[in-house]
Scaffold this motif. Structure first.
Motif, mmCIF file in Angstrom:
data_model
loop_
_atom_site.group_PDB
_atom_site.id
_atom_site.type_symbol
_atom_site.label_atom_id
_atom_site.label_comp_id
_atom_site.label_asym_id
_atom_site.label_seq_id
_atom_site.Cartn_x
_atom_site.Cartn_y
_atom_site.Cartn_z
ATOM 1 N N ILE A 35 -3.862 6.935 -9.982
ATOM 2 C CA ILE A 35 -3.445 5.723 -9.154
ATOM 3 C C ILE A 35 -4.376 4.588 -9.562
ATOM 4 C CG2 ILE A 35 -4.220 5.454 -6.625
ATOM 5 C CD1 ILE A 35 -3.327 8.055 -5.835
ATOM 6 N N LEU A 47 -7.295 11.177 -8.330
ATOM 7 C CA LEU A 47 -7.153 9.606 -7.839
ATOM 8 C C LEU A 47 -7.048 8.897 -9.109
ATOM 9 C CD1 LEU A 47 -9.827 8.868 -5.149
ATOM 10 C CD2 LEU A 47 -7.296 9.050 -4.970
ATOM 11 N N PHE A 89 -3.951 1.166 -8.170
ATOM 12 C CA PHE A 89 -4.687 0.364 -7.284
ATOM 13 C C PHE A 89 -5.045 -1.003 -7.792
ATOM 14 C CE2 PHE A 89 -9.189 -0.508 -6.040
ATOM 15 C CZ PHE A 89 -9.138 -0.818 -4.649
ATOM 16 N N VAL A 148 0.811 -1.266 -0.136
ATOM 17 C CA VAL A 148 -0.031 -0.095 0.002
ATOM 18 C C VAL A 148 0.857 1.448 -0.048
ATOM 19 C CG1 VAL A 148 -2.202 0.714 1.109
ATOM 20 C CG2 VAL A 148 -1.206 -1.196 1.571
ATOM 21 N N TYR A 166 -2.704 -3.386 -7.171
ATOM 22 C CA TYR A 166 -2.379 -3.887 -6.108
ATOM 23 C C TYR A 166 -3.352 -4.847 -5.520
ATOM 24 C CZ TYR A 166 -3.064 -3.025 -0.900
ATOM 25 O OH TYR A 166 -3.167 -3.472 0.567
ATOM 26 N N GLU A 221 3.348 1.914 -1.679
ATOM 27 C CA GLU A 221 3.705 2.101 -3.216
ATOM 28 C C GLU A 221 2.500 3.152 -3.692
ATOM 29 O OE1 GLU A 221 6.233 1.385 -4.549
ATOM 30 O OE2 GLU A 221 7.246 -0.156 -3.348
ATOM 31 N N MET A 222 1.305 2.938 -3.230
ATOM 32 C CA MET A 222 0.338 4.021 -3.705
ATOM 33 C C MET A 222 0.366 5.260 -2.957
ATOM 34 S SD MET A 222 -3.258 2.127 -4.117
ATOM 35 C CE MET A 222 -4.238 2.587 -2.559
ATOM 36 N N LYS A 223 1.161 6.010 -3.613
ATOM 37 C CA LYS A 223 1.266 7.371 -3.054
ATOM 38 C C LYS A 223 0.199 8.203 -2.699
ATOM 39 C CE LYS A 223 6.108 6.828 -2.893
ATOM 40 N NZ LYS A 223 6.175 5.512 -3.228
ATOM 41 N N VAL A 224 0.028 9.074 -1.839
ATOM 42 C CA VAL A 224 -1.125 9.719 -1.501
ATOM 43 C C VAL A 224 -0.971 10.959 -2.390
ATOM 44 C CG1 VAL A 224 -2.116 11.466 0.073
ATOM 45 C CG2 VAL A 224 -1.407 9.346 0.943
ATOM 46 N N PRO A 225 -1.983 11.022 -3.540
ATOM 47 C CA PRO A 225 -2.017 12.219 -4.469
ATOM 48 C C PRO A 225 -2.285 13.598 -3.927
ATOM 49 C CG PRO A 225 -4.259 11.111 -4.550
ATOM 50 C CD PRO A 225 -3.494 10.637 -3.591
ATOM 51 N N HIS A 226 -1.482 14.554 -4.510
ATOM 52 C CA HIS A 226 -1.598 15.763 -4.123
ATOM 53 C C HIS A 226 -2.867 16.739 -4.212
ATOM 54 C CE1 HIS A 226 2.397 15.856 -2.582
ATOM 55 N NE2 HIS A 226 2.688 15.442 -3.870
ATOM 56 N N GLY A 227 -3.651 16.494 -5.287
ATOM 57 C CA GLY A 227 -4.955 17.007 -5.396
ATOM 58 C C GLY A 227 -6.163 16.558 -4.452
ATOM 59 N N GLU A 228 -7.201 17.328 -4.258
ATOM 60 C CA GLU A 228 -8.180 16.865 -3.497
ATOM 61 C C GLU A 228 -9.468 16.388 -4.239
ATOM 62 O OE1 GLU A 228 -8.263 20.758 -1.177
ATOM 63 O OE2 GLU A 228 -10.699 20.562 -1.881
ATOM 64 N N THR A 229 -9.381 16.569 -5.548
ATOM 65 C CA THR A 229 -10.696 15.922 -6.393
ATOM 66 C C THR A 229 -10.436 14.679 -6.958
ATOM 67 O OG1 THR A 229 -9.320 16.780 -8.373
ATOM 68 C CG2 THR A 229 -10.595 18.340 -7.370
ATOM 69 N N ILE A 230 -11.459 14.366 -7.296
ATOM 70 C CA ILE A 230 -11.579 12.886 -7.817
ATOM 71 C C ILE A 230 -10.614 12.655 -9.004
ATOM 72 C CG2 ILE A 230 -13.568 12.982 -9.512
ATOM 73 C CD1 ILE A 230 -13.489 10.346 -6.949
#
Lengths: 194, 194, 194, 194
Positions: C39, C36, C43, C22, C46, C24-33
């Motif tokens: 990713i 994601l 995912f 998990v 994963y 490896e699934m870097k938290v993205p910088h934007g806050e919109t859908i």
């Protein structure tokens, strides 16, 4: 609920914490000995935290050993302790990367203080559950170490803004005091008088 | 297949999850108290997720305790649960780094919802395997917490686009409801009536 | 040497692998859908790897269960298997971040192939140690799954350069075949004929 | 204090170390086979460290097996060993990312040397606690491997500044010597003469 899974979970979390702290020690880019220099404070803070987590693991082991039954409140007091211990890698990394600056050194003390309080709460819950003949109560006796440690941290935290080296010296001192073999619990468990 | 290795594996995964979440809390570069400010929402979301994973660990422990034999479907229902729990650090990090923005707060609810459903499936499988006299069925009784939680999450997810603070309040509320000691299973196991 | 610590160590490594993927699934910088979106392939890869590691954990558990004594060669055959499994997070991350490009999809197959071979070696060592009446040999029977899987991987690897989607389809197919409850070992262990 | 929790904690730390080393192998950005090229030295150093940690896990297991009671000093000698092992991922990453440059190759040897010394201290403590009829003492016999390994490391460290390939050859050589099944302890445990 027996103490087996309780112990195993605590051990797992402490083993992971003690290991992931190394991840804070980023591999430097240069290949010379100079490239290691900026890592020295990170390394030193890692050593201190490794010793602290080792002390917690060892004492936690002895304490749980003197406990026969885990209740709901104990379970949450334990998670509370693990929560503060889980902040040790963060506090260690911040202190190390800022070369023991005042604020990070103070925060490190706050985490140590909260962990010490959480440990004390867990200990009191186990003692209370064992009634007046508590094996653990006899084992810890006056518990001067457990009482003095939070007091020293509480003094060391504000001192960091005057001189962080004094604070760090106090953190090291407390660790050394705990490192001295503490045979209290072992003695009681094998029948000696304290 | 006994429940020992099943328990140990689940404990291991939850212990690792609860610990690696801290890695999402990146050590800040500054050494002042201001440098910690942007980390506050990350820290708060970490606290919430720590409590949630603690609740899952504790409940999972009690549930498996009421189960004598692990079947193939249970094993996969458990991995399914662990899968959704493994997404908690990601959802926590995304929510924290975006200061509880609407979309990440909604996604956090989705992960909680899926984990709750996965937990319910595992519980049903264990109950079904135990037949009409299921110890676990008696223990969970009406299971109003287990039924209400997913319903609350399902309401909280769309609400996040209206006000994420309402959603977050609901997530916290559900956590608090579970934190209240749930002696149902313990009672049945020691022979009390529910 | 009993199988307890052997099992516990293998479980520990697999539990850690399944969890650190998990990361490896870097938290993205934007806050919109939309943030994601990039990713999604990470995912999906994963999910596939989670299922594969789940299968390995479950089969490993059953295999060790049919084994009474761990010898030196078994210990190293097991470490060999864990070595290839430890490369799964890397291969998963590379495949996911490059949106299932040809070369990473082929490398993913190579890791699966090597893990399957390592598993087969460990199985043969256990069978050999049990002599002609080997419980495990009876349990796996013709072992068509164990024989077909590496063959499918070996075909899927070069196919990735023609169409990686065919390769990925084959990886998913093999996972599905293993997901179908495999009661062979369980049956023999409880005395049924295969 | 029994050896169970002692073993479990050591296993946990070694299992985590062996797994997080893979995290040092960063997923490359390109999707071609060329993108993997700079990772080859990181991969090779990972293989070497994986084998070393595997050897330590296996030997540690046998050593603890020959020990009935864990004392306080043993506990800290064990944490001391785990401390040096915990630096293996760092040393591995530094050596791999700098393509086996002289200084990182020497530091890798230093970590191996310190771990070997820590292992020897733990072994001596266990032997001393068992008195003149020590089972472990009989098991390790002359212990030429345990004595020769630190000596070879001590020679290999300064040699790295002349030619790191000679040092690396020596590290590989020591690993191979330990990989050869070491039946000493097993033999004594089942009653054979060494």
């Amino acid at each position: 609920m027996g103490t087996n899974r309780f112990e195993a979970f605590s051990d797992g979390v402490i083993a992971i914490l003690i290991t992931i702290m190394v991840l804070e020690m980023k591999v430097p880019h240069g290949e010379t000995i100079e490239a290691l220099k900026p890592i020295i404070p990170v390394f030193l803070s890692y050593v201190l935290s490794f010793v602290y987590l080792g002390i917690y693991w060892s004492n936690h082991h002895h304490m749980v050993h003197a406990c026969q039954k885990v209740t709901g409140p104990m379970l949450w007091a334990n998670l509370h302790l693990l929560f503060w211990l889980s902040l040790v890698p963060f506090a260690t990394g911040w202190m190390g990367e800022n070369h023991f600056a005042a604020m990070p050194s103070a925060l490190y003390g706050v985490v140590l203080l909260m962990a010490a309080i959480a440990y004390w709460i867990l200990q009191q819950l186990i003692i209370a559950s064992q009634g007046p003949d508590s094996l653990l109560k006899k084992a810890v006796g006056g518990d001067w170490k457990g009482k003095a440690s939070p007091a020293v941290y509480a003094v060391a935290i504000p001192l960091a803004f005057w001189s962080q080296w004094v604070s760090l010296g106090l953190y090291v001192l407390v660790a050394l005091v705990w490192l001295v073999p503490d045979r209290r619990i072992e003695h009681v468990l094998v029948g000696d008088e304290t």
